[in-house]
Design a protein around this motif. Structure first.
Motif, PDB file in Angstrom:
ATOM      1  N   HIS A  46      13.775  16.735 -36.962  1.00 61.93           N
ATOM      2  CA  HIS A  46      14.831  15.729 -36.322  1.00 61.93           C
ATOM      3  C   HIS A  46      14.426  14.436 -37.122  1.00 61.93           C
ATOM      4  CE1 HIS A  46      16.734  12.744 -33.783  1.00 61.93           C
ATOM      5  NE2 HIS A  46      15.497  12.357 -33.423  1.00 61.93           N
ATOM      6  N   GLY A  47      15.171  13.556 -37.497  1.00 59.29           N
ATOM      7  CA  GLY A  47      14.820  12.483 -38.290  1.00 59.29           C
ATOM      8  C   GLY A  47      14.484  12.837 -39.789  1.00 59.29           C
ATOM      9  N   ALA A  48      13.495  11.813 -40.223  1.00 57.09           N
ATOM     10  CA  ALA A  48      12.829  11.880 -41.625  1.00 57.09           C
ATOM     11  C   ALA A  48      11.634  11.382 -41.596  1.00 57.09           C
ATOM     12  CB  ALA A  48      14.154  11.329 -42.646  1.00 57.09           C
ATOM     13  N   ALA A  49      10.840  11.755 -42.498  1.00 55.78           N
ATOM     14  CA  ALA A  49       9.237  11.147 -42.775  1.00 55.78           C
ATOM     15  C   ALA A  49       9.743   9.687 -43.100  1.00 55.78           C
ATOM     16  CB  ALA A  49       8.756  11.957 -44.169  1.00 55.78           C
ATOM     17  N   GLY A  50       8.831   8.784 -42.265  1.00 54.15           N
ATOM     18  CA  GLY A  50       8.997   7.415 -42.537  1.00 54.15           C
ATOM     19  C   GLY A  50       9.822   6.909 -41.501  1.00 54.15           C
ATOM     20  N   ASN A  51      10.830   7.732 -40.843  1.00 47.95           N
ATOM     21  CA  ASN A  51      11.427   6.860 -39.754  1.00 47.95           C
ATOM     22  C   ASN A  51      10.938   7.287 -38.379  1.00 47.95           C
ATOM     23  OD1 ASN A  51      13.870   6.279 -38.360  1.00 47.95           O
ATOM     24  ND2 ASN A  51      14.771   8.240 -38.356  1.00 47.95           N
ATOM     25  N   GLY A  52       9.848   6.095 -38.496  1.00 51.14           N
ATOM     26  CA  GLY A  52       8.788   6.719 -37.136  1.00 51.14           C
ATOM     27  C   GLY A  52       7.944   7.477 -37.249  1.00 51.14           C
ATOM     28  N   PRO A  53       6.882   7.647 -36.580  1.00 51.78           N
ATOM     29  CA  PRO A  53       5.703   8.579 -36.838  1.00 51.78           C
ATOM     30  C   PRO A  53       6.285  10.028 -36.734  1.00 51.78           C
ATOM     31  CG  PRO A  53       5.251   6.906 -34.996  1.00 51.78           C
ATOM     32  CD  PRO A  53       6.607   6.749 -35.376  1.00 51.78           C
ATOM     33  N   THR A  54       5.542  10.920 -37.372  1.00 55.26           N
ATOM     34  CA  THR A  54       5.822  12.079 -37.525  1.00 55.26           C
ATOM     35  C   THR A  54       5.080  13.087 -36.510  1.00 55.26           C
ATOM     36  OG1 THR A  54       6.292  12.384 -39.875  1.00 55.26           O
ATOM     37  CG2 THR A  54       5.688  14.252 -38.680  1.00 55.26           C
ATOM     38  N   ILE A  55       5.702  13.811 -35.632  1.00 53.58           N
ATOM     39  CA  ILE A  55       5.026  14.651 -34.427  1.00 53.58           C
ATOM     40  C   ILE A  55       5.630  15.988 -34.933  1.00 53.58           C
ATOM     41  CG2 ILE A  55       4.982  15.085 -32.303  1.00 53.58           C
ATOM     42  CD1 ILE A  55       4.230  12.194 -32.777  1.00 53.58           C
ATOM     43  N   CYS A  56       4.657  16.923 -34.851  1.00 54.44           N
ATOM     44  CA  CYS A  56       4.948  18.414 -34.943  1.00 54.44           C
ATOM     45  C   CYS A  56       4.553  19.123 -33.744  1.00 54.44           C
ATOM     46  CB  CYS A  56       3.798  18.990 -35.971  1.00 54.44           C
ATOM     47  SG  CYS A  56       4.280  18.337 -37.740  1.00 54.44           S
ATOM     48  N   LEU A  57       5.600  19.926 -33.436  1.00 52.08           N
ATOM     49  CA  LEU A  57       5.677  20.904 -32.273  1.00 52.08           C
ATOM     50  C   LEU A  57       5.647  22.227 -32.756  1.00 52.08           C
ATOM     51  CD1 LEU A  57       8.566  19.270 -30.235  1.00 52.08           C
ATOM     52  CD2 LEU A  57       6.156  18.611 -30.024  1.00 52.08           C
ATOM     53  N   VAL A  58       4.652  22.988 -32.233  1.00 53.52           N
ATOM     54  CA  VAL A  58       4.405  24.367 -32.713  1.00 53.52           C
ATOM     55  C   VAL A  58       4.354  25.214 -31.575  1.00 53.52           C
ATOM     56  CG1 VAL A  58       2.960  25.877 -34.212  1.00 53.52           C
ATOM     57  CG2 VAL A  58       3.089  23.354 -34.450  1.00 53.52           C
ATOM     58  N   GLY A  59       5.521  26.256 -31.840  1.00 55.27           N
ATOM     59  CA  GLY A  59       5.599  27.233 -30.711  1.00 55.27           C
ATOM     60  C   GLY A  59       5.149  28.747 -31.051  1.00 55.27           C
ATOM     61  N   LYS A  60       4.347  29.350 -30.151  1.00 53.21           N
ATOM     62  CA  LYS A  60       4.140  30.863 -30.450  1.00 53.21           C
ATOM     63  C   LYS A  60       5.518  31.587 -30.080  1.00 53.21           C
ATOM     64  CE  LYS A  60       1.665  34.675 -28.210  1.00 53.21           C
ATOM     65  NZ  LYS A  60       0.881  34.952 -26.874  1.00 53.21           N
ATOM     66  N   GLY A  61       6.077  32.432 -30.943  1.00 53.71           N
ATOM     67  CA  GLY A  61       7.230  33.106 -30.741  1.00 53.71           C
ATOM     68  C   GLY A  61       7.163  34.665 -30.924  1.00 53.71           C
ATOM     69  N   ILE A  62       6.350  35.197 -30.018  1.00 51.06           N
ATOM     70  CA  ILE A  62       6.021  36.667 -30.124  1.00 51.06           C
ATOM     71  C   ILE A  62       7.359  37.193 -29.374  1.00 51.06           C
ATOM     72  CG2 ILE A  62       4.806  38.536 -29.462  1.00 51.06           C
ATOM     73  CD1 ILE A  62       3.706  36.963 -31.955  1.00 51.06           C
ATOM     74  N   THR A  63       8.416  37.590 -29.885  1.00 50.50           N
ATOM     75  CA  THR A  63       9.481  37.985 -29.163  1.00 50.50           C
ATOM     76  C   THR A  63       9.301  39.333 -28.223  1.00 50.50           C
ATOM     77  OG1 THR A  63      10.404  39.297 -31.175  1.00 50.50           O
ATOM     78  CG2 THR A  63      11.199  36.974 -30.530  1.00 50.50           C
ATOM     79  N   PHE A  64       8.527  39.971 -28.818  1.00 48.27           N
ATOM     80  CA  PHE A  64       8.012  41.018 -27.560  1.00 48.27           C
ATOM     81  C   PHE A  64       6.641  41.361 -27.877  1.00 48.27           C
ATOM     82  CE2 PHE A  64       7.502  45.152 -25.384  1.00 48.27           C
ATOM     83  CZ  PHE A  64       8.160  44.656 -24.092  1.00 48.27           C
ATOM     84  N   ASP A  65       5.680  41.671 -26.857  1.00 45.51           N
ATOM     85  CA  ASP A  65       4.513  41.773 -27.232  1.00 45.51           C
ATOM     86  C   ASP A  65       3.811  43.145 -26.325  1.00 45.51           C
ATOM     87  OD1 ASP A  65       1.660  41.737 -27.937  1.00 45.51           O
ATOM     88  OD2 ASP A  65       1.175  40.080 -26.306  1.00 45.51           O
TER      89      ASP A  65
END
Length: 485
Positions: free
Chosen positions: A235-254
């Motif tokens: 969402h947005g682009a680099a330079g358009n405000g600070p960059t925030i990274c959200l990282v999610g564990k996606g183990i769809t079945f464990d």
């Protein structure tokens, strides 16, 4: 569920159901006290009294919901009371109901409006997609009677409605069965979100993961017929405000893989992608709210299955970073896929990285269903997340990452091992993740105890997925915007 605001008085509303929130320390309006006996409606928390005015008021039914002492009212008080109102409206099978508060608002009107919308939408949520004989519930319309504050409250209602729908979206993903919600399904969902919301989306399939060296995700997913995916949503682009990274564990079945889990409650392991679900929900919300930040949502999606092709205890994995991992337990797989995602996030040179994962049973033992575990390398970031957790009632509790814990994750034959033993398990898992974030501000949220509930902790939850993390992240990001301004 639709939410709107009107400026009139609740007691003047000609509604099938009017809902009045009232406290212990403020008297009820005279027209209401005439309808009940002394002591019937004391205002204590969660007390509900249903009255039938029979023409003495325009409403056909009047529901009184106690919300406790006025001095103790928070946004979550309103959120939970609004959920109770929505649930009672569903029981009574009304299509429209009006809600108001007796007295001066103890919260800013916009905050009250947001909590009203969140509670109404989430309180009415039910996951019944696969019930073939289900009766379609009537579409609910909740109207907040906000008097002179209607215009300001309306902005909060709009915001709360967007955030609640995003949370419901995360719930749907985590509640979805493993035979439908596969890594490929998540990849396709991201592509559809990109078209709908204007997000820039990249989905890497197995050949691309092999070509680019995503050894962690590939190892965990190699035992399954459902091939892994690596998903990036911007969402947005680099330079358009600070960059925030959200990282999610996606183990769809464990299943736990070769180190297979006990059969009891293994069906619930469809929710092991709740961290990914939170990232999906947060990305939908930030796009619809047009948050002025460059937000990158990263999902590491795989299915952990036992087969002749599965990775084994004793294997050595080379992750995307080049660091090697000795596998001691194939059920400690979430940290392995996150290793690739966290290292990839460094490419964006982010101002902050936050990962969310149903990572350890240890955090469930430590904190139960009431708080997520928080660990990280930057106290300012941690403080902001703690404040966001208090504001949203998606609380987090910080645990230490002292140097002494790092020894537990050292391997004699590789750079790291993927489990440090029984004691301090939530912390040693975070120590493992810390090896892949470099010097960037990073926080890890272990949501294993809060992502799924057998018995709802709050009235706006239902059995199953809670959508934890969406409201927390949006609140934190909004605070980040304010801090930058």
């Amino acid at each position: 569920m639709q939410c709107e605001v009107q400026s009139g008085s609740l007691l003047d509303a000609a509604a099938d159901l009017a809902v009045l929130l009232h406290t212990e320390d403020e008297p009820l309006p005279t027209p209401v006290t005439d309808l009940c006996e002394a002591g019937d409606a004391t205002g204590r928390w969660n007390q509900q009294t249903l009255l039938y005015p029979r023409g003495t008021l325009p409403a056909r039914r009047l529901l009184l919901i106690g919300i406790g002492k006025r001095s103790a009212i928070t946004a979550d008080t309103v959120r939970q009371a609004a959920a109770l109102a929505a649930q009672r409206a569903q029981e009574l099978k009304v299509t429209t109901y009006h809600l108001g508060y007796n007295g001066n608002l103890p919260l800013a009107p916009a905050v009250f409006g947001q909590a009203f919308a969140e509670g109404s939408v989430l309180g009415s949520y039910r996951y019944v997609r696969y019930k073939s004989d289900r009766e379609e519930p009537p579409s609910l319309n909740a109207i907040l009677q906000a008097g002179a504050d209607a215009e300001v409250a309306a902005a909060g209602v709009q915001r709360g409605h967007i955030i609640a729908r995003a949370t419901a979206f995360a719930r749907d993903l985590a509640n979805g069965p493993g035979n439908e919600v596969t890594p490929a399904f998540l990849g396709q969902t991201a592509l559809e979100m990109g078209e709908r919301l204007g997000l820039k989306v990249m989905v890497l399939d197995k050949p691309q993961l092999i070509e680019q060296g995503f050894g962690g995700i590939l190892a965990v997913g190699q035992g399954s017929a459902n091939e892994p995916r690596f998903i990036v949503m911007e969402h947005g682009a680099a330079g358009n405000g600070p960059t925030i990274c959200l990282v999610g564990k996606g183990i769809t079945f464990d299943t736990g893989g070769i180190s297979i889990k006990p059969a009891e409650k293994m069906d619930e392991m469809k929710m092991d992608m709740s961290g990914a679900a939170a990232v999906f929900g947060a990305m939908q919300a930030v796009a619809e709210l047009q948050v002025p930040l460059h937000v990158v949502g990263i999902v590491c999606a795989a299915e952990n299955m036992p087969s002749g092709a599965a990775y084994r205890p004793g294997d050595i994995i080379r992750t995307l970073s080049g660091k090697t991992v000795e596998v001691l337990n194939t059920d400690a797989e979430g940290r392995i896929v996150l290793a690739d995602g966290l290292y990839y996030a460094q490419r964006y040179q982010p101002a902050a990285i936050v990962d969310l994962a149903t990572l350890t049973g240890a955090i469930m033992v430590a904190l139960g269903p009431h708080a997520a575990g928080l660990m990280g390398n930057n106290q300012e970031l941690a403080n902001r997340l703690i404040a966001a957790g208090e504001a949203t009632a998606e609380r987090v509790w910080q645990l230490p990452l002292w140097e002494e814990y790092r020894d537990a994750m050292k391997s004699e034959i590789a750079d790291l091992k993927n489990t440090g033993g029984r004691y301090g398990g939530a912390i040693t898992a975070a120590v493992f993740l810390a090896a892949f974030v470099g010097d960037y501000p990073w926080a890890h949220l272990d949501i294993a105890g809060t992502a799924w509930v057998e018995k709802p902790v709050r009235t706006y939850q239902s059995r199953g997925a809670t959508g934890i993390g969406v409201r927390l992240l949006v609140e934190w990001l909004q605070g980040y915007v304010g801090a930058q301004g």
